[in-house]
Design an enzyme around this catalytic site. Sequence first.
Site, PDB file in Angstrom:
ATOM      1  N   LYS A 183       2.501   5.045   4.595  1.00  0.00           N
ATOM      2  CA  LYS A 183       3.696   4.205   4.727  1.00  0.00           C
ATOM      3  C   LYS A 183       3.788   3.326   3.494  1.00  0.00           C
ATOM      4  CE  LYS A 183       4.847   0.252   6.457  1.00  0.00           C
ATOM      5  NZ  LYS A 183       5.857  -0.066   5.438  1.00  0.00           N
ATOM      6  N   GLY A 236      -2.541  -4.908   0.628  1.00  0.00           N
ATOM      7  CA  GLY A 236      -1.446  -5.847   0.857  1.00  0.00           C
ATOM      8  C   GLY A 236      -2.006  -7.243   1.034  1.00  0.00           C
ATOM      9  N   SER A 237      -1.280  -8.059   1.752  1.00  0.00           N
ATOM     10  CA  SER A 237      -1.665  -9.469   1.856  1.00  0.00           C
ATOM     11  C   SER A 237      -2.826  -9.664   2.836  1.00  0.00           C
ATOM     12  CB  SER A 237      -0.462 -10.289   2.317  1.00  0.00           C
ATOM     13  OG  SER A 237      -0.090  -9.874   3.612  1.00  0.00           O
ATOM     14  N   THR A 238      -3.511 -10.766   2.682  1.00  0.00           N
ATOM     15  CA  THR A 238      -4.657 -11.072   3.536  1.00  0.00           C
ATOM     16  C   THR A 238      -4.220 -11.216   4.990  1.00  0.00           C
ATOM     17  OG1 THR A 238      -5.898 -12.049   1.743  1.00  0.00           O
ATOM     18  CG2 THR A 238      -6.455 -12.816   3.943  1.00  0.00           C
ATOM     19  N   ARG A 239      -3.069 -11.825   5.194  1.00  0.00           N
ATOM     20  CA  ARG A 239      -2.585 -12.024   6.565  1.00  0.00           C
ATOM     21  C   ARG A 239      -2.332 -10.671   7.257  1.00  0.00           C
ATOM     22  NH1 ARG A 239       1.983 -15.449   9.121  1.00  0.00           N
ATOM     23  NH2 ARG A 239       1.758 -16.855   7.374  1.00  0.00           N
ATOM     24  N   THR A 240      -1.641  -9.753   6.554  1.00  0.00           N
ATOM     25  CA  THR A 240      -1.381  -8.440   7.161  1.00  0.00           C
ATOM     26  C   THR A 240      -2.687  -7.675   7.351  1.00  0.00           C
ATOM     27  OG1 THR A 240       0.756  -8.401   6.052  1.00  0.00           O
ATOM     28  CG2 THR A 240      -0.015  -6.323   6.940  1.00  0.00           C
ATOM     29  N   GLU A 259      -7.695  -3.932   0.948  1.00  0.00           N
ATOM     30  CA  GLU A 259      -7.607  -4.523  -0.408  1.00  0.00           C
ATOM     31  C   GLU A 259      -6.564  -5.626  -0.317  1.00  0.00           C
ATOM     32  OE1 GLU A 259      -9.637  -3.763  -2.693  1.00  0.00           O
ATOM     33  OE2 GLU A 259     -10.477  -1.977  -1.768  1.00  0.00           O
ATOM     34  N   CYS A 294      -2.555  -8.327  -7.753  1.00  0.00           N
ATOM     35  CA  CYS A 294      -3.577  -8.905  -6.859  1.00  0.00           C
ATOM     36  C   CYS A 294      -4.648  -9.630  -7.655  1.00  0.00           C
ATOM     37  CB  CYS A 294      -4.190  -7.816  -5.993  1.00  0.00           C
ATOM     38  SG  CYS A 294      -4.839  -6.431  -6.940  1.00  0.00           S
ATOM     39  N   GLU A 393      -2.279 -18.112  -3.085  1.00  0.00           N
ATOM     40  CA  GLU A 393      -1.853 -17.018  -3.945  1.00  0.00           C
ATOM     41  C   GLU A 393      -0.344 -17.152  -4.150  1.00  0.00           C
ATOM     42  OE1 GLU A 393      -1.608 -12.934  -2.371  1.00  0.00           O
ATOM     43  OE2 GLU A 393      -2.691 -12.271  -4.147  1.00  0.00           O
TER      44      GLU A 393
HETATM   45  P1  NAD Z   1       2.271  -7.164   2.791  1.00  0.00           P
HETATM   46  O1  NAD Z   1       0.984  -7.444   3.463  1.00  0.00           O
HETATM   47  O2  NAD Z   1       3.440  -7.990   3.135  1.00  0.00           O
HETATM   48  O3  NAD Z   1       2.723  -5.655   3.058  1.00  0.00           O
HETATM   49  C1  NAD Z   1       1.915  -4.557   2.682  1.00  0.00           C
HETATM   50  C2  NAD Z   1       2.251  -3.358   3.546  1.00  0.00           C
HETATM   51  O4  NAD Z   1       1.868  -3.639   4.893  1.00  0.00           O
HETATM   52  C3  NAD Z   1       3.739  -2.993   3.598  1.00  0.00           C
HETATM   53  O5  NAD Z   1       3.856  -1.589   3.538  1.00  0.00           O
HETATM   54  C4  NAD Z   1       4.173  -3.522   4.953  1.00  0.00           C
HETATM   55  O6  NAD Z   1       5.272  -2.840   5.496  1.00  0.00           O
HETATM   56  C5  NAD Z   1       2.924  -3.298   5.777  1.00  0.00           C
HETATM   57  N1  NAD Z   1       2.780  -4.139   6.976  1.00  0.00           N
HETATM   58  C6  NAD Z   1       3.236  -5.407   7.167  1.00  0.00           C
HETATM   59  N2  NAD Z   1       2.882  -5.851   8.405  1.00  0.00           N
HETATM   60  C7  NAD Z   1       2.191  -4.852   8.997  1.00  0.00           C
HETATM   61  C8  NAD Z   1       1.545  -4.698  10.268  1.00  0.00           C
HETATM   62  N3  NAD Z   1       1.539  -5.667  11.179  1.00  0.00           N
HETATM   63  N4  NAD Z   1       0.913  -3.525  10.530  1.00  0.00           N
HETATM   64  C9  NAD Z   1       0.885  -2.535   9.633  1.00  0.00           C
HETATM   65  N5  NAD Z   1       1.489  -2.611   8.409  1.00  0.00           N
HETATM   66  C10 NAD Z   1       2.117  -3.756   8.094  1.00  0.00           C
HETATM   67  O7  NAD Z   1       1.952  -7.212   1.217  1.00  0.00           O
HETATM   68  P2  NAD Z   1       2.979  -7.049  -0.007  1.00  0.00           P
HETATM   69  O8  NAD Z   1       3.831  -8.282  -0.079  1.00  0.00           O
HETATM   70  O9  NAD Z   1       3.627  -5.716   0.052  1.00  0.00           O
HETATM   71  O10 NAD Z   1       1.971  -7.013  -1.269  1.00  0.00           O
HETATM   72  C11 NAD Z   1       1.515  -8.151  -1.911  1.00  0.00           C
HETATM   73  C12 NAD Z   1       0.115  -8.482  -1.454  1.00  0.00           C
HETATM   74  O11 NAD Z   1      -0.737  -7.359  -1.683  1.00  0.00           O
HETATM   75  C13 NAD Z   1      -0.511  -9.625  -2.237  1.00  0.00           C
HETATM   76  O12 NAD Z   1      -1.182 -10.479  -1.352  1.00  0.00           O
HETATM   77  C14 NAD Z   1      -1.498  -8.909  -3.167  1.00  0.00           C
HETATM   78  O13 NAD Z   1      -2.574  -9.710  -3.581  1.00  0.00           O
HETATM   79  C15 NAD Z   1      -1.936  -7.765  -2.319  1.00  0.00           C
HETATM   80  N6  NAD Z   1      -2.482  -6.678  -3.150  1.00  0.00           N
HETATM   81  C16 NAD Z   1      -3.835  -6.482  -3.173  1.00  0.00           C
HETATM   82  C17 NAD Z   1      -4.380  -5.495  -3.994  1.00  0.00           C
HETATM   83  C18 NAD Z   1      -5.875  -5.256  -4.054  1.00  0.00           C
HETATM   84  O14 NAD Z   1      -6.302  -4.226  -4.596  1.00  0.00           O
HETATM   85  N7  NAD Z   1      -6.699  -6.152  -3.527  1.00  0.00           N
HETATM   86  C19 NAD Z   1      -3.543  -4.703  -4.793  1.00  0.00           C
HETATM   87  C20 NAD Z   1      -2.156  -4.933  -4.747  1.00  0.00           C
HETATM   88  C21 NAD Z   1      -1.639  -5.931  -3.914  1.00  0.00           C
END
Ligand code: NAD
Length: 492
Positions: A183, A236-240, A259, A294, A393
Site C-alpha cells: 500500500k 512512516g511516522s512513529t505514531r502510525t 522504519e 527521515c 520531527e
Molecule cells: P504516515 O505514518 O502518515 O503514513 C505512512 C503510511 O502509513 C501511509 O501509506 C499511510 O496511508 C499508512 N497508514 C496511516 N495510518 C495507518 C494505519 N492505522 N494502519 C496502517 N497504515 C496506515 O507517514 P508519512 O507522512 O507518509 O511519512 C513521513 C514519516 O515517515 C516521517 O515521520 C518520516 O520520518 C518517516 N520515514 C521514515 C523512514 C525510515 O527509514 N526510518 C523513511 C522515510 C520516512
Amino acid sequence: MDSFDPGKVAVRSGHFIGGKHIEEGTQKLQVVRPSDGIAYASIPVASAEMTDRIIENAWTAWRASGWGQSAPRDRASVLRRFADLVAADVETLAPLEALGSTRPIREAAAWDVPFTAEGIRFYAEFADKIGGDVAATDHDHLGMTIAEPYGVVGAIAPWNFPLVMASWKLAPALAAGNAVVLKPSEATPFSVLRLAELAVEAGVPPGVFNVIQGDGHTTGDALVRHPHISKVTFTGSTRTGAAIMAACAQSGTKPVTLELGGKSPQVVFADAPRLDDVARRIATGVAGNAGQVCVAGSRLLVERSIADDLAGRIARILGERKAGATWSRDTTLSPIISAAQAARIESIVQRTVAGGATVLCGGCRAEGEAGGAFYSPTILCNVNEQSEAVREEVFGPVLTLQTFDTEDEALALAQHADYGLAAGVHTADLGRAMRFVRAIEAGTVWVNRYGRTSDFMIPTGGYKRSGVGKDLGRQAYEANLRFKSVLIDIRS
Ligand code: NAD
C-alpha cells in the site's frame, strides 16, 4: 533528464491486483500535486472487505505460482530482469515519480530510479545465498535450519521517496520467495503501479506483487490485520508505526519491521577538517527534499568557537536553494508535500520563535510555483532541549543550532529523549569520533559525512522510537524469511 511537461505525463490510477489494473472502490480520494496544489487524479479506496479479498487472492496466487518453492537462481534471474526494466524505464518512471511527489526531476532521474533498480538487483543476488544452516550436533543427529518465505508480506510505504521506499520493502520480500501486497501512501500512489507492471513484464507471476490503494485507517489497517499477512513491513511516522505494531499484536502476533521518524543530530567539533565541506553537508542534510527525509540532520550541535563562522557558511549555502516545481530545470528546493504540512512547519517555527529562538535565515514561506507550498531553509538559534523545533520531527528544511564547549556536553545534547535514527559527527580526531559512535543512541552514525551512499549492504533502521528492525543489508533479507529447525536421528 532535467525537466518535463506535467500535462503530458500519463497517470494510471487504481489498484494492481493479480497482474492487472483494477479500478474497484466506490470511495475516491483526490491526489494533489505538491508543486502547484492541483488535484490531478484520484484513487479508489479499497474497503476492508475488498482488502481482505485482495489478500486472499494474493495468497492463492502465491501458492499456485510456486514462487516460494521456485529455484532461487530462477527467482534471481527474474528479479535481475525486473531491475534492468526499471533502469531502462527512467524516461517514464522519473516524470511519474516527480509529478506528484516532492522529488525534483533531476534527482528522480539521476538517483531515485537508478537506486530503485539497484536495490532490486542487490536483493536478486541474495535469493540463492541464504538457505539455512547445519547445526553443530552430536554425530547421532543431523540438525539444521531451513530458510522459508513467510507467504504474503504486507508492505506500507510513506510519500517522501515513493519508489525507493517501496523497493526497500518489496525487493527483499520477493527475493526471499514471498508475495507482496504493497500500500503506497495515498499522497503518492502512482509510480509504484508502473513498478508492478514492470515486475510482471520481467516474469514475476501475476498476483505475487500487488498494489492496493487507499487510506491508512481503512485499507492499511485491514491489510496489516489480515490473517494471511504473515509479516508486515512499514515505513512512516512513529505514531502510525505504533498503531501498526498494536494491530499486528492483536491480529496474530506477526513480526513487523518499522522504519520511523527521527530528529538526528549533526555534531561539529572545532577541529573538523574543511569547514566549507562540512557546511555543505549540513545544508544538504537538512534541505535535501526540503527536509522531508527521515534521517534529515535537523539538529546542529557545534563547538562554540566556530559556531558563528559555520552558521554563516551554512546560511549562505541554504540561501542558494531555489524553490520551484518538481518539473522545472532550476528547482533545488522541493515543494512541501501539502498545504497542511507547510502550515505545520510554519506553526512549529512560530512557536519556537515565540519561545525565545532567533531566526538566522529563512523562518518564512518561500516563493515557488503558484499554488504549491514552499518553505525557506531556516536556521533557528537560541534554542534548547525544550524548544519545540528541537524536540519534534519538523519534516521541513528547519535546522536548530545549539553550541557546546566539551565533548561530554556535545554527547548529552546529541542524545534525543525519543528518537535515535541517525547522527553525524565531524572531527579530525578519530578517537573522539569513535567515542561518539559508541555512545550515541542511533541506528546509523556517519563520520565526516552525512547521508548514505549506494552501498546496500549497510542496513538502515532506528533505535528507540525511530523503529524496529532494519531495511537494506542482509538483515532486511533475513527479516523476510522464517527459519524451520529440523533434527534427524541418524543412529544406525
Ligand atoms: P504516515 O505514518 O502518515 O503514513 C505512512 C503510511 O502509513 C501511509 O501509506 C499511510 O496511508 C499508512 N497508514 C496511516 N495510518 C495507518 C494505519 N492505522 N494502519 C496502517 N497504515 C496506515 O507517514 P508519512 O507522512 O507518509 O511519512 C513521513 C514519516 O515517515 C516521517 O515521520 C518520516 O520520518 C518517516 N520515514 C521514515 C523512514 C525510515 O527509514 N526510518 C523513511 C522515510 C520516512
